[in-house]
Motif scaffolding. Structure first.
Motif, PDB file in Angstrom:
ATOM      1  N   GLY A 130      -6.387 -14.345 111.682  1.00 19.70           N
ATOM      2  CA  GLY A 130      -5.650 -13.182 111.200  1.00 19.70           C
ATOM      3  C   GLY A 130      -4.614 -13.575 110.162  1.00 19.70           C
ATOM      4  O   GLY A 130      -4.437 -12.891 109.153  1.00 19.70           O
ATOM      5  N   GLY A 131      -3.933 -14.696 110.389  1.00 22.20           N
ATOM      6  CA  GLY A 131      -2.967 -15.194 109.402  1.00 22.20           C
ATOM      7  C   GLY A 131      -3.647 -15.611 108.115  1.00 22.20           C
ATOM      8  O   GLY A 131      -3.145 -15.335 107.018  1.00 22.20           O
ATOM      9  N   LEU A 132      -4.793 -16.286 108.238  1.00 27.60           N
ATOM     10  CA  LEU A 132      -5.545 -16.703 107.052  1.00 27.60           C
ATOM     11  C   LEU A 132      -6.008 -15.496 106.247  1.00 27.60           C
ATOM     12  O   LEU A 132      -5.862 -15.462 105.013  1.00 27.60           O
ATOM     13  CB  LEU A 132      -6.753 -17.557 107.457  1.00 27.60           C
ATOM     14  CG  LEU A 132      -7.706 -17.959 106.347  1.00 27.60           C
ATOM     15  CD1 LEU A 132      -7.024 -18.920 105.378  1.00 27.60           C
ATOM     16  CD2 LEU A 132      -8.962 -18.566 106.929  1.00 27.60           C
ATOM     17  N   THR A 133      -6.535 -14.485 106.929  1.00 29.22           N
ATOM     18  CA  THR A 133      -6.990 -13.299 106.211  1.00 29.22           C
ATOM     19  C   THR A 133      -5.821 -12.537 105.599  1.00 29.22           C
ATOM     20  O   THR A 133      -5.960 -11.968 104.517  1.00 29.22           O
ATOM     21  CB  THR A 133      -7.811 -12.368 107.124  1.00 29.22           C
ATOM     22  OG1 THR A 133      -7.035 -12.020 108.267  1.00 29.22           O
ATOM     23  CG2 THR A 133      -9.100 -13.031 107.556  1.00 29.22           C
ATOM     24  N   CYS A 134      -4.675 -12.549 106.263  1.00 28.75           N
ATOM     25  CA  CYS A 134      -3.490 -11.894 105.698  1.00 28.75           C
ATOM     26  C   CYS A 134      -3.042 -12.612 104.423  1.00 28.75           C
ATOM     27  O   CYS A 134      -2.674 -11.967 103.442  1.00 28.75           O
ATOM     28  CB  CYS A 134      -2.365 -11.861 106.718  1.00 28.75           C
ATOM     29  SG  CYS A 134      -0.930 -10.913 106.186  1.00 28.75           S
ATOM     30  N   LEU A 135      -3.090 -13.939 104.432  1.00 30.41           N
ATOM     31  CA  LEU A 135      -2.750 -14.695 103.215  1.00 30.41           C
ATOM     32  C   LEU A 135      -3.723 -14.394 102.083  1.00 30.41           C
ATOM     33  O   LEU A 135      -3.315 -14.244 100.930  1.00 30.41           O
ATOM     34  CB  LEU A 135      -2.715 -16.192 103.510  1.00 30.41           C
ATOM     35  CG  LEU A 135      -1.532 -16.687 104.330  1.00 30.41           C
ATOM     36  CD1 LEU A 135      -1.699 -18.168 104.657  1.00 30.41           C
ATOM     37  CD2 LEU A 135      -0.229 -16.451 103.597  1.00 30.41           C
ATOM     38  N   LEU A 136      -5.015 -14.313 102.400  1.00 30.14           N
ATOM     39  CA  LEU A 136      -6.000 -13.964 101.374  1.00 30.14           C
ATOM     40  C   LEU A 136      -5.754 -12.554 100.851  1.00 30.14           C
ATOM     41  O   LEU A 136      -5.863 -12.295  99.647  1.00 30.14           O
ATOM     42  CB  LEU A 136      -7.418 -14.079 101.935  1.00 30.14           C
ATOM     43  CG  LEU A 136      -7.926 -15.488 102.206  1.00 30.14           C
ATOM     44  CD1 LEU A 136      -9.227 -15.440 102.992  1.00 30.14           C
ATOM     45  CD2 LEU A 136      -8.085 -16.262 100.924  1.00 30.14           C
ATOM     46  N   PHE A 137      -5.412 -11.633 101.744  1.00 21.62           N
ATOM     47  CA  PHE A 137      -5.107 -10.258 101.358  1.00 21.62           C
ATOM     48  C   PHE A 137      -3.903 -10.221 100.422  1.00 21.62           C
ATOM     49  O   PHE A 137      -3.931  -9.549  99.389  1.00 21.62           O
ATOM     50  CB  PHE A 137      -4.845  -9.437 102.628  1.00 21.62           C
ATOM     51  CG  PHE A 137      -4.533  -7.998 102.381  1.00 21.62           C
ATOM     52  CD1 PHE A 137      -5.529  -7.111 102.038  1.00 21.62           C
ATOM     53  CD2 PHE A 137      -3.239  -7.524 102.518  1.00 21.62           C
ATOM     54  CE1 PHE A 137      -5.246  -5.768 101.828  1.00 21.62           C
ATOM     55  CE2 PHE A 137      -2.945  -6.193 102.310  1.00 21.62           C
ATOM     56  CZ  PHE A 137      -3.953  -5.314 101.965  1.00 21.62           C
ATOM     57  N   LEU A 138      -2.841 -10.961 100.759  1.00 20.41           N
ATOM     58  CA  LEU A 138      -1.652 -10.994  99.903  1.00 20.41           C
ATOM     59  C   LEU A 138      -1.928 -11.700  98.576  1.00 20.41           C
ATOM     60  O   LEU A 138      -1.389 -11.321  97.542  1.00 20.41           O
ATOM     61  CB  LEU A 138      -0.494 -11.664 100.639  1.00 20.41           C
ATOM     62  CG  LEU A 138       0.078 -10.867 101.812  1.00 20.41           C
ATOM     63  CD1 LEU A 138       1.113 -11.695 102.554  1.00 20.41           C
ATOM     64  CD2 LEU A 138       0.645  -9.552 101.350  1.00 20.41           C
ATOM     65  N   LEU A 139      -2.774 -12.731  98.594  1.00 17.12           N
ATOM     66  CA  LEU A 139      -3.173 -13.410  97.367  1.00 17.12           C
ATOM     67  C   LEU A 139      -3.919 -12.444  96.443  1.00 17.12           C
ATOM     68  O   LEU A 139      -3.722 -12.458  95.228  1.00 17.12           O
ATOM     69  CB  LEU A 139      -4.053 -14.622  97.677  1.00 17.12           C
ATOM     70  CG  LEU A 139      -4.667 -15.342  96.490  1.00 17.12           C
ATOM     71  CD1 LEU A 139      -3.589 -16.127  95.752  1.00 17.12           C
ATOM     72  CD2 LEU A 139      -5.775 -16.258  96.946  1.00 17.12           C
ATOM     73  N   GLY A 140      -4.734 -11.599  97.028  1.00 20.00           N
ATOM     74  CA  GLY A 140      -5.494 -10.637  96.238  1.00 20.00           C
ATOM     75  C   GLY A 140      -4.621  -9.632  95.520  1.00 20.00           C
ATOM     76  O   GLY A 140      -5.029  -9.062  94.505  1.00 20.00           O
ATOM     77  N   ARG A 141      -3.415  -9.402  96.002  1.00 22.51           N
ATOM     78  CA  ARG A 141      -2.510  -8.471  95.323  1.00 22.51           C
ATOM     79  C   ARG A 141      -2.111  -8.974  93.949  1.00 22.51           C
ATOM     80  O   ARG A 141      -1.683  -8.213  93.102  1.00 22.51           O
ATOM     81  CB  ARG A 141      -1.264  -8.233  96.174  1.00 22.51           C
ATOM     82  CG  ARG A 141      -1.548  -7.492  97.456  1.00 22.51           C
ATOM     83  CD  ARG A 141      -0.292  -7.297  98.273  1.00 22.51           C
ATOM     84  NE  ARG A 141       0.797  -6.749  97.499  1.00 22.51           N
ATOM     85  CZ  ARG A 141       0.952  -5.464  97.197  1.00 22.51           C
ATOM     86  NH1 ARG A 141       0.065  -4.596  97.610  1.00 22.51           N
ATOM     87  NH2 ARG A 141       2.001  -5.044  96.499  1.00 22.51           N
ATOM     88  N   ARG A 142      -2.249 -10.268  93.705  1.00 23.85           N
ATOM     89  CA  ARG A 142      -1.890 -10.857  92.415  1.00 23.85           C
ATOM     90  C   ARG A 142      -3.036 -10.816  91.407  1.00 23.85           C
ATOM     91  O   ARG A 142      -2.863 -11.240  90.266  1.00 23.85           O
ATOM     92  CB  ARG A 142      -1.451 -12.314  92.611  1.00 23.85           C
ATOM     93  CG  ARG A 142      -0.372 -12.534  93.630  1.00 23.85           C
ATOM     94  CD  ARG A 142       0.960 -12.124  93.161  1.00 23.85           C
ATOM     95  NE  ARG A 142       1.322 -12.958  92.020  1.00 23.85           N
ATOM     96  CZ  ARG A 142       2.364 -12.728  91.257  1.00 23.85           C
ATOM     97  NH1 ARG A 142       3.145 -11.734  91.505  1.00 23.85           N
ATOM     98  NH2 ARG A 142       2.633 -13.511  90.246  1.00 23.85           N
ATOM     99  N   ILE A 143      -4.188 -10.339  91.827  1.00 26.81           N
ATOM    100  CA  ILE A 143      -5.378 -10.346  90.974  1.00 26.81           C
ATOM    101  C   ILE A 143      -5.645  -8.935  90.476  1.00 26.81           C
ATOM    102  O   ILE A 143      -5.650  -7.977  91.234  1.00 26.81           O
ATOM    103  CB  ILE A 143      -6.601 -10.886  91.737  1.00 26.81           C
ATOM    104  CG1 ILE A 143      -6.356 -12.347  92.110  1.00 26.81           C
ATOM    105  CG2 ILE A 143      -7.871 -10.721  90.925  1.00 26.81           C
ATOM    106  CD1 ILE A 143      -7.416 -12.934  92.992  1.00 26.81           C
TER     107      ILE A 143
END
Length: 166
Positions: A130-143
């Motif tokens: 869940g933490g890993l997917t949350c980080l990927l989700f937040l990373l996607g906000r920059r794209i």
């Protein structure tokens, strides 16, 4: 949830449910039909697990990008939508229906692909995933995805500028 947050939650549930459906039922069915030998079918299922793991990472990045660029959600509402969708998945008692534990199915989207590299050492708790997917989700906000076509100005009479496709 109101407005765009509700649309983002529906989008997230639909995409994740579709990938789970493909991983758990559609791909294994077709592999069993197309590859009757057990060793070939097993190898193809391993490849599917790896591919689904990578695709799921890209999906979470895409959902983060969609939350910011399409739905216009700031960080707080985006995380609220993410947690509203994923909180039941992190608690096995809330995500159980007879015969299916959605926590195991959801954590298998990325976890099964990672587990193939070293099964003895790489077991992930659903909260870690869940933490890993949350980080990927937040990373996607920059794209931000934009059109690939270049456009240039063309001068018209009276000094007006008009976009022109090359």
């Amino acid at each position: 949830m109101k407005g765009r947050a509700g649309a983002m939650a529906v989008e997230m549930v639909f995409v994740l449910a579709s990938v789970i459906l493909l991983k758990e039922w559609v791909f294994p069915f077709f592999i069993s039909q197309w590859f009757p030998q057990a060793d070939t079918a097993s190898q193809m299922l391993e490849w599917i697990l790896l591919v689904i793991g990578v695709i799921t990472c890209f999906i979470y990045i895409g959902l983060g990008s969609s939350a910011w660029n399409h739905h216009g959600l700031k960080v707080g509402p985006s995380l609220a939508v993410f947690l509203a969708v994923h909180f039941p998945l992190l608690l096995p008692a809330l995500s159980t229906v007879p015969g299916i534990v959605f926590t195991d199915v959801w954590s298998g989207l990325i976890g099964d692909g990672l587990r193939l590299f070293n099964p003895a050492r790489w077991t992930f708790h659903p909260v870690t995933l869940g933490g890993l997917t949350c980080l990927l989700f937040l990373l996607g906000r920059r794209i931000r995805v934009t059109e690939g076509e270049s456009r240039r100005f063309r001068r018209m009479s009276r000094g007006r500028k008009v976009w022109e496709k090359p």
